[in-house]
Motif scaffolding. Structure first.
Motif, PDB file in Angstrom:
ATOM      1  N   PHE A   1      37.646  32.351  36.049  1.00 28.81           N
ATOM      2  CA  PHE A   1      38.107  32.685  34.706  1.00 28.81           C
ATOM      3  C   PHE A   1      37.096  33.478  33.880  1.00 28.81           C
ATOM      4  O   PHE A   1      37.496  34.230  32.999  1.00 28.81           O
TER       5      PHE A   1
ATOM      6  N   HIS B   1      39.112  37.440  35.928  1.00 28.19           N
ATOM      7  CA  HIS B   1      40.404  37.500  35.232  1.00 28.19           C
ATOM      8  C   HIS B   1      41.452  36.609  35.884  1.00 28.19           C
ATOM      9  O   HIS B   1      42.617  36.990  36.002  1.00 28.19           O
ATOM     10  N   GLY B   2      41.032  35.423  36.347  1.00 24.59           N
ATOM     11  CA  GLY B   2      41.972  34.451  36.906  1.00 24.59           C
ATOM     12  C   GLY B   2      42.288  34.635  38.375  1.00 24.59           C
ATOM     13  O   GLY B   2      43.127  33.916  38.915  1.00 24.59           O
ATOM     14  N   ASP B   3      41.647  35.596  39.044  1.00 32.90           N
ATOM     15  CA  ASP B   3      41.936  35.853  40.461  1.00 32.90           C
ATOM     16  C   ASP B   3      41.322  34.753  41.335  1.00 32.90           C
ATOM     17  O   ASP B   3      40.124  34.751  41.633  1.00 32.90           O
TER      18      ASP B   3
END
Length: 172
Positions: free
Chosen positions: A150, A154-156
């Motif tokens: 996070f 970007h949340g990957d």
């Protein structure tokens, strides 16, 4: 929203037991385990420490410190909660591994070892997945992956998992 602390605590303890049992099974079959556990086993064997629980704890503590360095907004309470998880986890993995030593799993038929190793992996996956979803407290290694995911990616989750595993592979 009202959260029943007693039920949450019992659920967390159950997941901790499932997770630790899974790690102990994979260690005892010697067919492969989670990468952080494998690195702890290798460090333990390489330096003849004779305390897997200590190595797992110290590895978790180091990762917990790393996460705190990366995430400047992280509260001390989160650091302490992660330590609260690492402590019984490391002790339970050692305890269950010691219990399984009596079964001499490394010298059983390969098919039995494969089935038990897969069962261990299922236990690890189940325990980890559910306590991450509960999001009460995390193992430092899982917190590390979430922080990378996070804060930088970007949340990957896929990229975060790869980076997370690469760090543990360096320790192998």
């Amino acid at each position: 929203m009202y959260i029943d602390f007693r039920k949450s605590f019992i659920f967390l303890v159950l997941l901790l037991l499932i997770n630790a049992t899974g790690h102990a099974l994979t260690i005892s079959t010697n067919l492969g385990s989670a990468v952080w556990t494998a690195s702890a086993v290798n460090i333990n064997n390489c330096f003849s420490i004779n305390s897997l629980s200590l190595v797992i704890f110290l590895e978790g503590l180091a990762v917990n410190c790393l996460v705190s360095l990366i995430d400047k907004k992280r509260k001390i309470s989160k650091f302490l909660l992660d330590l609260l998880f690492i402590t019984p986890f490391s002790i339970l993995v050692q305890y269950f591994t010691n219990c399984l030593e009596g079964l001499n799993l490394q010298h059983q038929l390969l098919l039995i070892r494969i089935v038990l190793d897969i069962l261990g992996i299922v236990f690890i996956s189940l325990g980890t997945s559910l306590y991450q979803r509960a999001n009460i407290v995390l193992h430092s290694n899982d917190d590390f992956m979430q922080t990378i995911r996070f804060m930088f990616l970007h949340g990957d989750a896929t990229k975060a998992q790869i980076i997370h595993f690469l760090v543990s592979l360096v320790l192998l």
